[in-house]
Each structure stands twice: as C-alpha cells, then as structure tokens.
Design a protein around this motif. Structure first.
Motif, PDB file in Angstrom:
ATOM      1  N   ALA A  18       4.182  13.759  -6.811  1.00  0.00           N
ATOM      2  CA  ALA A  18       5.620  12.699  -5.804  1.00  0.00           C
ATOM      3  C   ALA A  18       5.153  12.812  -4.460  1.00  0.00           C
ATOM      4  O   ALA A  18       5.380  14.071  -3.592  1.00  0.00           O
ATOM      5  CB  ALA A  18       6.557  14.395  -6.199  1.00  0.00           C
ATOM      6  N   VAL A  19       5.072  11.675  -4.940  1.00  0.00           N
ATOM      7  CA  VAL A  19       4.406  11.339  -3.819  1.00  0.00           C
ATOM      8  C   VAL A  19       5.321   9.520  -3.045  1.00  0.00           C
ATOM      9  O   VAL A  19       5.441   8.943  -4.330  1.00  0.00           O
ATOM     10  CB  VAL A  19       3.509  10.462  -3.670  1.00  0.00           C
ATOM     11  CG1 VAL A  19       2.766   9.649  -2.174  1.00  0.00           C
ATOM     12  CG2 VAL A  19       1.895  10.955  -4.066  1.00  0.00           C
ATOM     13  N   TRP A  20       6.347   9.914  -2.165  1.00  0.00           N
ATOM     14  CA  TRP A  20       7.414   9.059  -1.672  1.00  0.00           C
ATOM     15  C   TRP A  20       6.436   7.525  -1.399  1.00  0.00           C
ATOM     16  O   TRP A  20       6.003   7.457  -1.033  1.00  0.00           O
ATOM     17  CB  TRP A  20       7.558   9.684  -0.174  1.00  0.00           C
ATOM     18  CG  TRP A  20       8.401   8.131   0.197  1.00  0.00           C
ATOM     19  CD1 TRP A  20      10.308   7.331  -0.590  1.00  0.00           C
ATOM     20  CD2 TRP A  20       8.791   7.186   1.291  1.00  0.00           C
ATOM     21  NE1 TRP A  20      10.324   7.064   0.180  1.00  0.00           N
ATOM     22  CE2 TRP A  20      10.188   6.352   1.450  1.00  0.00           C
ATOM     23  CE3 TRP A  20       7.957   8.192   2.525  1.00  0.00           C
ATOM     24  CZ2 TRP A  20      10.551   6.117   2.051  1.00  0.00           C
ATOM     25  CZ3 TRP A  20       8.505   7.268   3.698  1.00  0.00           C
ATOM     26  CH2 TRP A  20       9.246   5.899   3.000  1.00  0.00           C
ATOM     27  N   SER A  21       7.118   7.026  -2.636  1.00  0.00           N
ATOM     28  CA  SER A  21       7.233   5.184  -2.488  1.00  0.00           C
ATOM     29  C   SER A  21       7.029   4.872  -1.034  1.00  0.00           C
ATOM     30  O   SER A  21       6.940   3.360  -1.596  1.00  0.00           O
ATOM     31  CB  SER A  21       7.295   4.498  -4.003  1.00  0.00           C
ATOM     32  OG  SER A  21       8.210   4.581  -3.757  1.00  0.00           O
ATOM     33  N   GLY A  22       6.883   5.307   0.439  1.00  0.00           N
ATOM     34  CA  GLY A  22       7.098   4.227   0.997  1.00  0.00           C
ATOM     35  C   GLY A  22       6.238   4.767   2.499  1.00  0.00           C
ATOM     36  O   GLY A  22       5.684   4.529   3.815  1.00  0.00           O
ATOM     37  N   THR A  23       5.756   5.923   2.008  1.00  0.00           N
ATOM     38  CA  THR A  23       4.330   6.284   2.487  1.00  0.00           C
ATOM     39  C   THR A  23       3.256   5.580   2.942  1.00  0.00           C
ATOM     40  O   THR A  23       3.420   5.898   4.466  1.00  0.00           O
ATOM     41  CB  THR A  23       3.690   7.865   1.723  1.00  0.00           C
ATOM     42  OG1 THR A  23       4.660   8.269   1.202  1.00  0.00           O
ATOM     43  CG2 THR A  23       2.517   8.285   2.437  1.00  0.00           C
ATOM     44  N   TRP A  24       2.553   4.832   2.173  1.00  0.00           N
ATOM     45  CA  TRP A  24       2.106   3.575   2.326  1.00  0.00           C
ATOM     46  C   TRP A  24       1.930   2.754   3.604  1.00  0.00           C
ATOM     47  O   TRP A  24       1.370   3.051   4.780  1.00  0.00           O
ATOM     48  CB  TRP A  24       1.369   2.774   1.203  1.00  0.00           C
ATOM     49  CG  TRP A  24      -0.161   1.687   1.397  1.00  0.00           C
ATOM     50  CD1 TRP A  24      -1.080   2.278   1.225  1.00  0.00           C
ATOM     51  CD2 TRP A  24       0.642   0.765   1.741  1.00  0.00           C
ATOM     52  NE1 TRP A  24      -1.902   1.343   1.368  1.00  0.00           N
ATOM     53  CE2 TRP A  24      -1.639   0.193   2.035  1.00  0.00           C
ATOM     54  CE3 TRP A  24       0.418   0.306   3.088  1.00  0.00           C
ATOM     55  CZ2 TRP A  24      -2.067  -0.438   2.231  1.00  0.00           C
ATOM     56  CZ3 TRP A  24       0.556  -1.732   3.466  1.00  0.00           C
ATOM     57  CH2 TRP A  24      -1.005  -1.991   2.854  1.00  0.00           C
ATOM     58  N   VAL A  25       4.098   2.173   3.791  1.00  0.00           N
ATOM     59  CA  VAL A  25       3.918   1.943   5.329  1.00  0.00           C
ATOM     60  C   VAL A  25       4.711   2.352   5.853  1.00  0.00           C
ATOM     61  O   VAL A  25       4.398   1.886   7.375  1.00  0.00           O
ATOM     62  CB  VAL A  25       4.812   0.737   4.372  1.00  0.00           C
ATOM     63  CG1 VAL A  25       5.698  -0.246   5.653  1.00  0.00           C
ATOM     64  CG2 VAL A  25       4.515  -0.170   3.077  1.00  0.00           C
ATOM     65  N   ALA A  26       4.865   3.459   5.997  1.00  0.00           N
ATOM     66  CA  ALA A  26       5.017   4.216   6.909  1.00  0.00           C
ATOM     67  C   ALA A  26       4.031   4.488   7.704  1.00  0.00           C
ATOM     68  O   ALA A  26       4.153   4.627   9.204  1.00  0.00           O
ATOM     69  CB  ALA A  26       5.755   5.419   6.370  1.00  0.00           C
ATOM     70  N   ARG A  27       3.065   5.054   7.199  1.00  0.00           N
ATOM     71  CA  ARG A  27       1.535   5.433   7.644  1.00  0.00           C
ATOM     72  C   ARG A  27       1.253   4.043   8.868  1.00  0.00           C
ATOM     73  O   ARG A  27       0.541   4.828   9.765  1.00  0.00           O
ATOM     74  CB  ARG A  27       0.631   5.890   6.805  1.00  0.00           C
ATOM     75  CG  ARG A  27       1.383   7.518   6.981  1.00  0.00           C
ATOM     76  CD  ARG A  27       0.161   8.144   5.024  1.00  0.00           C
ATOM     77  NE  ARG A  27       0.900   9.289   5.124  1.00  0.00           N
ATOM     78  CZ  ARG A  27       0.688  10.129   4.005  1.00  0.00           C
ATOM     79  NH1 ARG A  27      -1.155   9.454   3.224  1.00  0.00           N
ATOM     80  NH2 ARG A  27       0.554  11.475   3.579  1.00  0.00           N
ATOM     81  N   ARG A  28       0.971   3.614   8.373  1.00  0.00           N
ATOM     82  CA  ARG A  28       0.667   1.699   8.747  1.00  0.00           C
ATOM     83  C   ARG A  28       1.542   1.148  10.060  1.00  0.00           C
ATOM     84  O   ARG A  28       0.483   1.192  10.544  1.00  0.00           O
ATOM     85  CB  ARG A  28      -0.073   0.817   7.542  1.00  0.00           C
ATOM     86  CG  ARG A  28      -1.129   1.792   7.075  1.00  0.00           C
ATOM     87  CD  ARG A  28      -1.201   1.052   5.724  1.00  0.00           C
ATOM     88  NE  ARG A  28      -2.703   1.483   4.961  1.00  0.00           N
ATOM     89  CZ  ARG A  28      -2.608   2.457   4.709  1.00  0.00           C
ATOM     90  NH1 ARG A  28      -1.275   3.367   4.010  1.00  0.00           N
ATOM     91  NH2 ARG A  28      -3.851   2.658   3.486  1.00  0.00           N
ATOM     92  N   LEU A  29       2.599   0.985   9.790  1.00  0.00           N
ATOM     93  CA  LEU A  29       3.184   0.411  10.660  1.00  0.00           C
ATOM     94  C   LEU A  29       4.680   1.715  11.641  1.00  0.00           C
ATOM     95  O   LEU A  29       4.943   1.458  12.861  1.00  0.00           O
ATOM     96  CB  LEU A  29       4.639  -0.498   9.561  1.00  0.00           C
ATOM     97  CG  LEU A  29       3.533  -1.002   8.589  1.00  0.00           C
ATOM     98  CD1 LEU A  29       4.368  -2.299   8.513  1.00  0.00           C
ATOM     99  CD2 LEU A  29       2.932  -2.565  10.371  1.00  0.00           C
ATOM    100  N   GLY A  30       3.994   2.782  11.521  1.00  0.00           N
ATOM    101  CA  GLY A  30       5.293   4.065  11.748  1.00  0.00           C
ATOM    102  C   GLY A  30       6.480   3.622  11.953  1.00  0.00           C
ATOM    103  O   GLY A  30       6.997   4.257  12.448  1.00  0.00           O
TER     104      GLY A  30
END
Length: 837
Positions: A18-30
């Motif tokens: 279960a990985v939130w599908s917003g993790t990639w953007v959230a980590r890179r853009l804050g």
C-alpha cells in the motif's frame, strides 16, 4: 490471467504494498495534503487523491482522483456511487420541495459524468454540462472561464433555453474545488442572466485555502444569495515557495523518458478461441452495434431530463447484452474507455456490463485533453500515457489527446466508446491504433451524437369557446391543450400529502372542484353586488394605465386561470371605452417550472412581443411575478412586468388597486373562469412541442357564472369612468416602485408560526380563498376588525373546521397558513381532512 487482481494504478503482474500514489510528487516538491479530519465513515484525502505533474504554466501539480473515472481506471459502480451519494446529500440539504425545482450543472470535461451522477442522486434532476464543442445552430445560453485549466472556455448550450431560467436552486458540480475561481465566474455569469436565491457547489474534494473560502462568502453576500458546499472530503494542499519552477524542471527531466511501456499484447483467452472469436491482432479493432435508442441524448451537453433518464434505464439491459455478446465468453479484465466529455453514457454501459458478471473485472476511465507527465512508479498517480491526435474536429484545432494508466494495466479487452462526431478516420489511426498493442482486443462502440432539433414545432391554434370554455370565442384564446378526457383529480388531502412529501408537484394533478353550498353561492352573489363597482374601477384603472404606458394596442396575455376573468374584463373596457378590439390569450405558468415556452413561441410568431402584456388577478407575496421574470429572461422582446387587478403585496408597478379586498372571482374555481381547470404540467401528458394542459368542465355548465360575473362588473363601467380618469392621472405621476412589503411580511409570518417555508404562507383574500378551496390549511390569520370582505373566508373555514385567528398589525386582510407537517387522518367536523402537528 492468474495472480492478484491489480489495483487501479497497478501494472499487470505487479504486486505492490500500500503506497500512496502521491508520494513521488510530495517528496520531490514538498507538497503536503492537510486533511481536515474527516468525520466517521468519510474518506480521507489520500484515499481519494493521488498526485502527478503536468505541463501547465499556472499550476505544476495535478490532484488525480481515484473515483472520478478520468485518469485512473476504476470500478464503474465505485465511480457512480461517489456522485450519486453526493446528490443524495444535496437533496437532504435542500429538502424535497426545493430539490424538485433544482437544476444541476456539471463542468467539462472532467466532471460531466460526475455531475450527471449527482443529478441522478438528487432527483433525478434536470442536468446540463458545459462544453468546449460549439454546435452549429445552438445559441449559447452562457459561458465562463476556467482560469487554471489548459482549455479555459466553457459554453452552455441547452436545447431548452428555459432550462437555466428557473428560480430554483442551481447545483454546480466539479471534481475538485481548489480556488473557487471557476465557480465564481460561473455564478457571476448566470446570476446576471437569471438571478436566484440559492446555489449549491458540489465536489469530490474541497481544497480551498481559508482566504478562498472567505472570498466566496463575501461574493455570496454581495449577490444576496446563499451558497452551500457539499464534498466527500476537505482539506488544503500546502505548496512550498518555488513549487512551480521545481515542477517544470521535473517535467523536463522525466518527460524525456518513455511514457508508454513497450507493447506486450495479451494472449487471446482460450474461451474466446473456443467460441470462434479470434484474438485481435495488433493494430486492429472490432465494431459493436449498440442500437442506442433513437433520439436519446448521449449526455448532458444539451440537457438531460428525467424522461431521458427513464429511457436510458429501460435500454441499459439490452445495451449490456450486446456488449457481452461482442466480448464473447470469459472476456477477462475489460476496460470501458469513454472519450473526453462523453463520460456518463460509457459509465452507465460499464456499470451495466459489470452487473452482468460476464467479465472477471470491469474498469472505467476516459480519454482527456489534459497533458500529464507519466512516471512508472507505484507512488505516482499516472503510471503510463498513450498519446494520439484529436479525432473529433475540435474547434481549437488539431492537438494531442491522452489515455492514462491503460497501457501495461493488463486489460484483456478495451471497449472504446465515442460519439458519432468523433467517429472519424483519425480515430482509427489514432486512439484505436494506440490501444491495440496493449490489449488483447479493441472494440469500438459508437453512440449517436445528439443534435437538437432547431426546427420550430408546429403548434395548434388557440382553443376557444364554446368547444373549450364558456367564454365567447372572441373573449379569449386558450394556448393550452385539452385534457378533459384524462382523470387528473385527486382528493385534497392526498394531493397535499404527496406535494409536501416531495413525491409530486402541485401542477401534476388537479384538486376535486369545490361545489359551493347554497349558503356559499348566496354569499358570492352578495359579494358581487357589493363590490362590482369597486372591481370595475380597478379594471378601468389598470387598463388605462396599460394603454398609456405599455402600448396603444396591447396584446393581453392572462395567466390561467385567475388572470383570465381580469383579461376578459380589460378587453371589454378597451372595447367599450375606446373601440379597441384587443387580442386576449390565456397561458399557463407553474411555480418552480416557469411559463409555457411553446405558448411564448406561438405569441412571438403571431404578435410583436413588445406589445404583449401579462395579466393576473392579484399578487400575494409576488412569487408568480418573480417566476415570470425568471422565465422570460430566456426569450427576447417580452416585457416581464406583470399587471394585476389588485397588488396588496406591492410587487408590481401596474395595478388597479393596492387594497386587499374581496375580488368575487376568487370565491369560486372553474365556474367563474370559463369552466376551465387550473393548468397541468406532467411529462407523460405534455411533450416538448405541446402546450401545457387543462380540462374543460362541461358538466358544470348549470353552475357556471363566468359570463354573468363579467357582465355584472362591466355594467358598472360608465359610473366609475370619471373616478378612473382621476385615479389614473394621479398614478401616472406617482412613484409606484414596488416595496415588496408583502414578501417581508410573509417571511416574518413563516418564522413566527414555525413554518419555515414561504410557499406554505398564502397572503391576501384571494390566496386565502384559494387555500381553503384547494389545499389543506392549518389556520387562517385575519386582520382584527376586518368586515364583509372576509365573510366568505369565515364560512369556508367553518365548513373545513379551520380555525380563524384575529391578529393585529397584519398588512393583508387575511393570510392562509399550510402546516408543513401535514398528517393524514386528522379530520374536522364535516369529515374533511385538516392539517395537524
């Protein structure tokens, strides 16, 4: 296929935690999503949304809905339930009566299907969605801008211009509510054309900042309208400084990578081979003949009514059977892929297919014109992207279109659903060719693009006496259809219960005609004798004012049926005093549903609309005055200012008197109005090209006093002529601006007596009389000391066992109250039902 069933964003053969599908953007853009703390049972933001990046100079990130059915393939039942549930919540907010008057407006392209589902849950309610596709011959009824979008201009193209002209609540539906700019632009445009008192904004998520919320509140206050918001979840997105530049840099970096994985065609299912259905080789497709019902709109671009919905519901099982037959046995995982604004029809087809259980799994999504970066990572919402050229001859020219999360998702078959406007050679070399390498089979289902019929309908000539009504043929032409042979009457208490329960509109049935007792008939005759000169003076005053200010040759159009005796008398005054032979017609207007649009078209075809003068008997709180103004906003040339015999509510500028006195025609129903019933508007009886309906009660001819009433009043014209001349001279020089003091009084009475619904307060002698004859009143308020004008009211109240309460400070002579908590079984002394708490 074997193995675990992929989640909406899961690639074929891939098992993920279960990985939130917003993790990639959230980590890179804050970027962070701050949930406001959902109530018990309400979804969290991260359950509804993922994040992606897009090429857009105004906003770097995209909130990707998991339940919208646009970018992420999802179970069609889940997609529909999200919108339908929001519609049910709106209905609970509005209450049944206002919900029955509501119209739903959805936003293109993302929310066309969502808005339609909300409309289903609300009523079903009439539905319209904005569009970016102009349609030749259809004149826009409005438009607005979506500031942050990649394609900003929206058009409103209803087939029926009156769809947005009502006074009921307007429900605006979008997938997300971020800044509120789009909603403000919409309301600003529509409110300028058709002002209303209540707007409801519906979204899957409310992501406004506190400043944006304050701005909408201030805007609503400035408009003088109420604005409510209903959403599945709410919160805010926190964006660090410089996020737009960082997002652009990420898009440039990752967009060089392949957005679509290499083609790995799915093997043909064995069951399909056994059935003799060959697997579709790469680059080929198959046509499915849906046999879509003729004339049924493909969506809400031009409006979608309850009757349309009923036809679709009836047709869906057969449509699903055709899809099932085309897919063959054991089709595996199936994606039904809609096309941009065409979301609702493919969604319902996908639901119907899902309900058959023929496929192991059914998913739904649609293509889009929104360019989004694809990154093949479980923590990113858009895993793959198919790019293909537009195929529906868009007005903004050729360009790319996209289908997300389709490639590599392991679909054994894709059913592409397009409308016939998009069924072009470019579809075959574009979308269908792009899909074929990534699925076992591609099927094409074409829904006919609905084209409004712009031809003027052929309408009949007006009905006239003696075939319809007891008035002379020259007295009035009825722009109605004759429903005399249809059983429409229902007991008063049953109608009241159905109306207040929201299951019926008052114009869908008729009350049983009240048959006056000998005592009541004698009271009517006495009232006519006593007030004939008073009525004659008011008739003269209003007619002379019309001739002086509105037109030297007016076309009188009375609002059936209370206005019709007044129209006949005004015509008689003009003929006797000026030698004018004025045309006079009667038309139907229904509170909450507007005026008969076909009758207006007939009038415009036969007369100059500038000469048309709308006539009614009296004003109560001014509801019909407002209804007429709203309805006429969609038609050119008509003056929306109504004229009345009596204006006790101070709602109009042109009147015979503002005194609240007994107009004898209010004492009776059809027997003083040409033996014609009140008007009827019901979808199974009144078609798109029909006039509203009414009945001619020929069997009541023995009790008819219609012509006698007109003759008795007209006989007093000569004796009041001098008084009329003096009064009109004063009125023409006076300030007659309406104060709407009657409306204010009604609102106060509604609250003081715990009714909380102005529609259940009936002010004035005329309206109170109508309540006693047609509805189930709770009590009557009478101005203390009121005399002969209320004798008939007191008699009717006594017969119906309705209490009369004398009060001080009442601006009307009397007011009738209907209690909102009507219950069956309570009866008065005469055995007739009354309202009770």
């Amino acid at each position: 296929m074997s193995g675990p069933v992929p989640e909406p964003n899961q690639r074929k053969g891939e098992t993920i935690e279960a990985v939130w599908s917003g993790t990639w953007v959230a980590r890179r853009l804050g970027i962070t999503l701050d949930d406001e703390g959902p109530d018990t049972g309400r979804p969290r933001l991260e359950e509804l949304l993922g994040l992606a990046l897009r090429r857009n100079p105004k906003r770097a990130h995209l909130l990707v809905s998991q339940v919208l059915g646009k970018h992420v393939p999802q179970s069609p039942a889940t997609v529909y339930a999200a919108g339908h549930g929001l519609g049910e919540r709106v209905r609970a907010l509005l209450g049944d009566e206002d919900a029955a008057r509501a119209v739903v407006l959805g936003y293109a392209e993302t929310a066309t299907g969502l808005g339609h589902s909300v409309a289903d849950g609300l009523g079903p309610a009439p539905y319209l969605h904005s569009t970016r596709r102009p349609v030749p011959g259809v004149r826009p009824a409005g438009g607005f801008e979506e500031a942050h979008s990649h394609a900003t201009s929206h058009l409103l193209l209803p087939e029926d211009p009156a769809l947005l002209a009502g006074s009921g609540p307007l429900v605006l539906v979008d997938d997300e509510f971020s800044t509120g700019n789009t909603v403000l632009n919409t309301i600003r445009d529509l409110h300028a054309r058709h002002p209303r008192r209540h707007y409801v904004v519906v979204a899957l998520v409310d992501m406004r900042s506190p400043a944006d919320r304050d701005r909408l509140t201030g805007f609503a206050a400035e408009l003088g309208a109420r604005v409510d918001l209903v959403a599945l979840a709410s919160g805010t997105a926190t964006l660090p400084e410089g996020v737009l530049a960082k997002g652009r840099a990420l898009v440039e970096e990752y967009d060089t990578a392949t957005a679509t994985p290499p083609a790995t065609p799915t093997a043909t299912p064995p069951a399909a081979q056994d059935a003799g259905v060959p697997g579709a080789p790469s680059g080929t497709w198959e046509q499915v003949a849906l046999d879509w019902p003729a004339g049924l709109p493909d969506g809400g671009r031009h409006g979608f009514t309850a009757a349309h919905r009923a036809r679709l519901e009836a047709a869906l099982p057969a449509l699903a059977r055709r899809l099932t037959a085309a897919l063959g046995t054991a089709p595996g995982r199936v994606l039904v892929l809609g096309n941009e604004e065409l979301m609702y029809a493919p969604l319902r087809l996908a639901m119907a297919l899902e309900e058959t259980g023929a496929a192991r799994e059914v998913r739904f999504s649609t293509t889009t014109r929104s360019p989004v970066l694809a990154v093949d990572d479980p923590g990113y919402a858009i895993r793959t992207r198919l790019v293909f050229p537009a195929h529906d001859d868009p007005v903004d020219g050729p360009g790319d279109r996209y289908a997300y999360n389709v490639a590599g998702a392991g679909f054994d078959a894709v059913v592409a659903v397009v409308d016939s406007a998009g069924d072009t050679p470019a579809l075959r070399t574009g979308l269908l060719a792009a899909l074929a390498p990534h699925t076992g089979r591609v099927l094409l289902a074409v829904v006919p693009s609905y084209a409004p019929d712009r031809r003027e309908p052929t309408m009949p000539e007006p009905l006239r006496g003696p075939a319809f009504s007891s008035y002379a043929p020259e007295d009035v032409g009825w722009l109605l259809q004759d429903l005399s042979d249809v059983e429409l009457e229902a007991p008063t208490e049953e109608r009241e219960e159905a109306i207040q329960a929201g299951g019926a509109h008052y114009a869908e049935s008729l009350p049983v005609e009240y048959q006056p007792t000998p005592q009541y008939q004698e009271l009517y005759r006495s009232a006519l004798t006593a007030s004939a000169a008073r009525v004659a003076r008011a008739v003269g005053t209003v007619t002379e004012t019309v001739l002086a200010e509105r037109s030297p040759s007016p076309v009188l159009v009375s609002l059936a049926r209370a206005g019709t005796p007044v129209g006949v008398l005004m015509r008689r005054w003009a003929r006797l005093r000026h030698g004018l032979d004025l045309p006079h017609y009667a038309v139907s207007i229904v509170r909450g549903r507007g005026i008969d649009a076909n009758a207006l078209r007939w009038l415009a075809a036969h007369h100059d609309p500038a000469d048309v003068v709308f006539v009614d008997g009296w004003t109560g709180k001014g509801a019909i005055s407002r209804e007429l103004r709203d309805a006429l906003a969609a038609f050119d040339g008509f003056n929306p200012e109504i004229v009345v015999l009596a204006d006790p509510g101070s709602c109009v500028e042109t009147y015979g008197t503002r005194e609240d006195f007994l107009i004898p025609s209010a004492c009776l129903n059809s027997t003083v109005s040409g033996l014609v019933s009140r008007t009827v508007l019901r979808s199974d009886l009144v078609g798109p090209a029909d006039f509203h309906g009414a009945k001619f009660y020929r069997e009541l001819a023995g009790a008819d006093v219609s012509v006698d009433f007109v003759d008795t009043v007209a006989a007093r014209f000569d004796e009041v002529a001098d008084a009329v001349d003096a009064e009109v001279k004063e009125l023409l020089a006076a300030d007659r601006t309406p104060t709407w003091e009657g409306w204010a009084a009604v609102e106060r009475i509604s609250e003081e007596y715990g009714i909380h619904d102005v529609n259940l307060v009936k002010p004035g002698v005329g309206e109170t009389t109508r309540v006693l004859l047609r509805r189930v009143p709770w009590k009557i308020l009478a101005r203390r000391g009121a005399g002969a004008d209320l004798e008939h009211v007191r008699l009717l109240a006594e017969q119906r066992a309705v209490p009369v309460e004398e009060v001080d400070g009442l601006p009307y002579t009397c007011v009738g109250l209907i209690h909102p908590r009507f219950t069956r079984g309570a009866t008065g002394a005469d055995g007739k039902a009354v309202a009770s708490k």
